[in-house]
Design an enzyme around this catalytic site. Sequence first.
Site, mmCIF file in Angstrom:
data_model
loop_
_atom_site.group_PDB
_atom_site.id
_atom_site.type_symbol
_atom_site.label_atom_id
_atom_site.label_comp_id
_atom_site.label_asym_id
_atom_site.label_seq_id
_atom_site.Cartn_x
_atom_site.Cartn_y
_atom_site.Cartn_z
ATOM 1 C CB SER A 45 -0.923 0.004 1.220
ATOM 2 O OG SER A 45 -0.175 -0.104 2.416
ATOM 3 C CG HIS A 75 -2.927 -0.764 -2.949
ATOM 4 N ND1 HIS A 75 -3.187 0.547 -2.658
ATOM 5 C CD2 HIS A 75 -3.146 -1.440 -1.785
ATOM 6 C CE1 HIS A 75 -3.537 0.660 -1.397
ATOM 7 N NE2 HIS A 75 -3.527 -0.538 -0.842
ATOM 8 C CD GLU A 122 -3.875 3.294 -5.369
ATOM 9 O OE1 GLU A 122 -4.054 4.527 -5.356
ATOM 10 O OE2 GLU A 122 -3.168 2.700 -4.527
ATOM 11 C CG ASN A 169 -3.130 3.902 1.296
ATOM 12 O OD1 ASN A 169 -4.279 4.043 1.684
ATOM 13 N ND2 ASN A 169 -2.565 2.714 1.241
#
Length: 285
Positions: free
Chosen positions: A119, A140, A152, A190
């Site tokens: 992440s 991800h 992702e 994130n």
Amino acid sequence: MKIETVGIVGAGTMGNGIGQVAALAGLKVVLVDVTDAALAKGVATLTSSLARLVEKGKVDAPSRDAALTRIQTSTDYQRLAAADIVIEAATENADLKIRILRQIEAVVRDDAIIASNTSSISITTLAATIGRPERFIGMHFFNPVPLLPLVEVIRGLQTSDDTVAAVCELTARLGKSPVNVRNSPGFVVNRILVPMINEAFFVLAEGVATAEEIDTGMRLGANHPIGPLALADLIGLDVCLSVMDVFLKDFGDSKYRACPLLRELVAAGRLGRKTGQGVYRYDKA
């Protein structure tokens, strides 16, 4: 390349979730972890998840049963030899991930894709630790994997066009929506989300409002489906802390300093839902 067999290393929250969606999509799944107990726990979790989907009418019983037959488990990395892609889904620790990636590379075919569900850790850096970096990519997923549609797809400096295309096609087959992301600490979601969560911990630590009031404020005032502190408990406070530490190291900017309260809760083992207590308490029964 046509991907039909997916290897997954790590049977925890992310790994068993990825295994569930892959099996439901008709793919063969080889789930690897260090102990039989970890594998049994992972399979039990995904079996319960599938049962809930059947109860809600989102999956029929024959599809559930077929998915479960497609999942094999093992503590032996050699079982990954037939995989077309292997997804590393271990704890967010760079040294651990590098060790796992090298073990994966030692057993898979030369044309197999290796992906990481990291992440926050640099895909370019991870790719550089293996011999075929052009076959390496970030993939991800988001927690809970069976419910959240985003993946992702992160391209490292070395990642080939063919690898990106194959992983985007796989992502769509899993019923997920891929977004192509250039390698950067935290990628997109994130990079925005975890600093917001960290700021919520600062607000809580300063006594500006209670945890419930902070979460209510963001739900009702910003139209978020879940408050940032409750979301931190869902993600895992240890994961949030690891991401903030990566940001601080890679960007060298003090704005990414983790809140001391977040760090203290992690030190106390209060990691959120998975331990029964984080910001809030949970019934683990």
